[in-house]
Write a protein that holds these residues in place. Structure first.
Motif, PDB file in Angstrom:
ATOM      1  N   ALA A  29      32.486  -1.674  -8.088  1.00 27.37           N
ATOM      2  CA  ALA A  29      31.358  -2.524  -8.459  1.00 27.37           C
ATOM      3  C   ALA A  29      31.665  -4.003  -8.301  1.00 27.37           C
ATOM      4  O   ALA A  29      30.763  -4.816  -8.171  1.00 27.37           O
ATOM      5  CB  ALA A  29      30.941  -2.244  -9.904  1.00 27.37           C
ATOM      6  N   ASP A 135      22.566  -1.178 -10.083  1.00 26.95           N
ATOM      7  CA  ASP A 135      22.909  -1.761 -11.383  1.00 26.95           C
ATOM      8  C   ASP A 135      22.442  -3.211 -11.481  1.00 26.95           C
ATOM      9  O   ASP A 135      21.910  -3.644 -12.513  1.00 26.95           O
ATOM     10  CB  ASP A 135      24.419  -1.691 -11.615  1.00 26.95           C
ATOM     11  CG  ASP A 135      24.914  -0.273 -11.837  1.00 26.95           C
ATOM     12  OD1 ASP A 135      24.097   0.577 -12.236  1.00 26.95           O
ATOM     13  OD2 ASP A 135      26.104  -0.017 -11.600  1.00 26.95           O
ATOM     14  N   GLN A 138      18.599  -3.328 -11.760  1.00 27.05           N
ATOM     15  CA  GLN A 138      18.126  -2.940 -13.084  1.00 27.05           C
ATOM     16  C   GLN A 138      18.356  -4.050 -14.110  1.00 27.05           C
ATOM     17  O   GLN A 138      17.497  -4.331 -14.950  1.00 27.05           O
ATOM     18  CB  GLN A 138      18.825  -1.649 -13.516  1.00 27.05           C
ATOM     19  CG  GLN A 138      18.182  -0.944 -14.705  1.00 27.05           C
ATOM     20  CD  GLN A 138      18.609  -1.537 -16.044  1.00 27.05           C
ATOM     21  OE1 GLN A 138      19.693  -2.109 -16.162  1.00 27.05           O
ATOM     22  NE2 GLN A 138      17.737  -1.409 -17.048  1.00 27.05           N
TER      23      GLN A 138
END
Length: 303
Positions: A29, A135, A138
């Motif tokens: 990430a 992610d 969101q």
């Protein structure tokens, strides 16, 4: 993220296999997680921004870049349309939460530079790590952050649905040149010097595959990319992905070479954002990169 697209293409097009190397891509990430995987022995090398390499060297952790993928960070700073209906300028970000892929990431450093130009310090805002892909989308759409400094294709998806208003666009070579006075080496393949010394043939094979992918990307049509890439990389929105690619296409390196003035430009960026932290820091730029394997690969592929 699109900054790592050449690496994904080299794998998807079978170029690593063609060079006799087996590569397993691990997604993280944040760049800090990819770097940690290398230090912890979970990966042999990684794809990360060049400025991250400089910060690691300043901390006594040696890495060497050997293939350049992108000549710009490909990021933009945007505010949430619903939360900033009367946005005027960057001063309005004071006291707000700004999402970034990870703390201490290149996106955060560039955001800090942008707000500094209007008199704001890093302490005047709150940087929030939001990760990448779904992610990040969101976090922005839920209101967890008021603004976002991120790369592609996330930013184009938010723009396409009118969720975000871009207020500082650094996704192209010209924009970065206007801000810094030069291009800025970003995503590179990098590895500990010990790995490169022990495995020069592997490093050369990997470089061959990467330079091959970079050359393919120079002339590939949008339809070619959609056909080759795994569906997950489109984030469920093909049109936004292709729009994002169009915005950053000029930032991809045509041949994998790190420009001689690139490392110095990256160091100047770090010194500009946090001058106190870098005043007495010594970095030997000659030990941060090599073009040795790219030069050989260019001869093979006439790149």
């Amino acid at each position: 993220m699109l900054q790592h697209l050449p690496l994904v293409l080299a794998d998807a097009l079978g170029y690593f296999r063609a060079e006799g190397v087996q590569v397993m891509l691990q997604e993280h990430a944040a760049d800090t997680e990819a770097l940690a995987a290398v230090y912890q022995g979970q990966a042999d090398l990684c794809s990360a921004p060049f400025e991250a390499l400089l910060r690691q060297q300043a901390r006594g952790r040696a890495l060497r870049a050997f293939v350049l993928q992108t000549r710009s960070p490909q990021v933009a700073l945007a505010v949430a349309v619903r939360q900033f209906p009367s946005y005027r300028d960057l001063v309005d970000l004071k006291g707000r939460r700004i999402g970034v892929p990870a703390l201490d990431s290149g996106a955060q450093w560039l955001a800090a530079m942008l707000i500094a130009r209007v008199g704001l310090a890093e302490r005047d805002v709150q940087f929030v790590p939001v990760g990448s892909g779904a992610d990040a989308l969101q976090a922005f759409r839920s209101g967890r952050v008021h603004a976002l400094c991120h790369g592609e294709p996330v930013m184009s998806q938010l723009e396409a649905r009118n969720d975000a208003r871009v207020v500082a666009d650094l996704r192209g070579l010209k924009a970065m040149g206007d801000l810094l006075g030069s291009a800025l080496p970003d995503a590179c393949l990098m590895a500990p010097p010990a790995f490169l010394q022990r495995q020069p043939a592997v490093a050369q094979s990997i470089t061959h595959a990467m330079v091959h992918a970079l050359k393919w990307l120079q002339t590939a049509a949008p339809a070619d990319l959609v056909r080759v890439l795994p569906a997950a990389y489109l984030l469920g929105d093909r049109s936004s992905y292709l729009a994002a690619l169009g915005r950053v296409r000029d930032t991809f390196s045509p041949n994998g070479l790190l420009p001689e003035d690139g490392p110095q430009a990256a160091l100047k960026l770090l010194q500009r954002v946090q001058p106190a932290a870098w005043t007495d820091t010594r970095v030997d730029l000659s030990r941060t990169y090599t073009n040795e394997w790219v030069r050989k690969a260019r001869q093979k592929f006439n790149a």
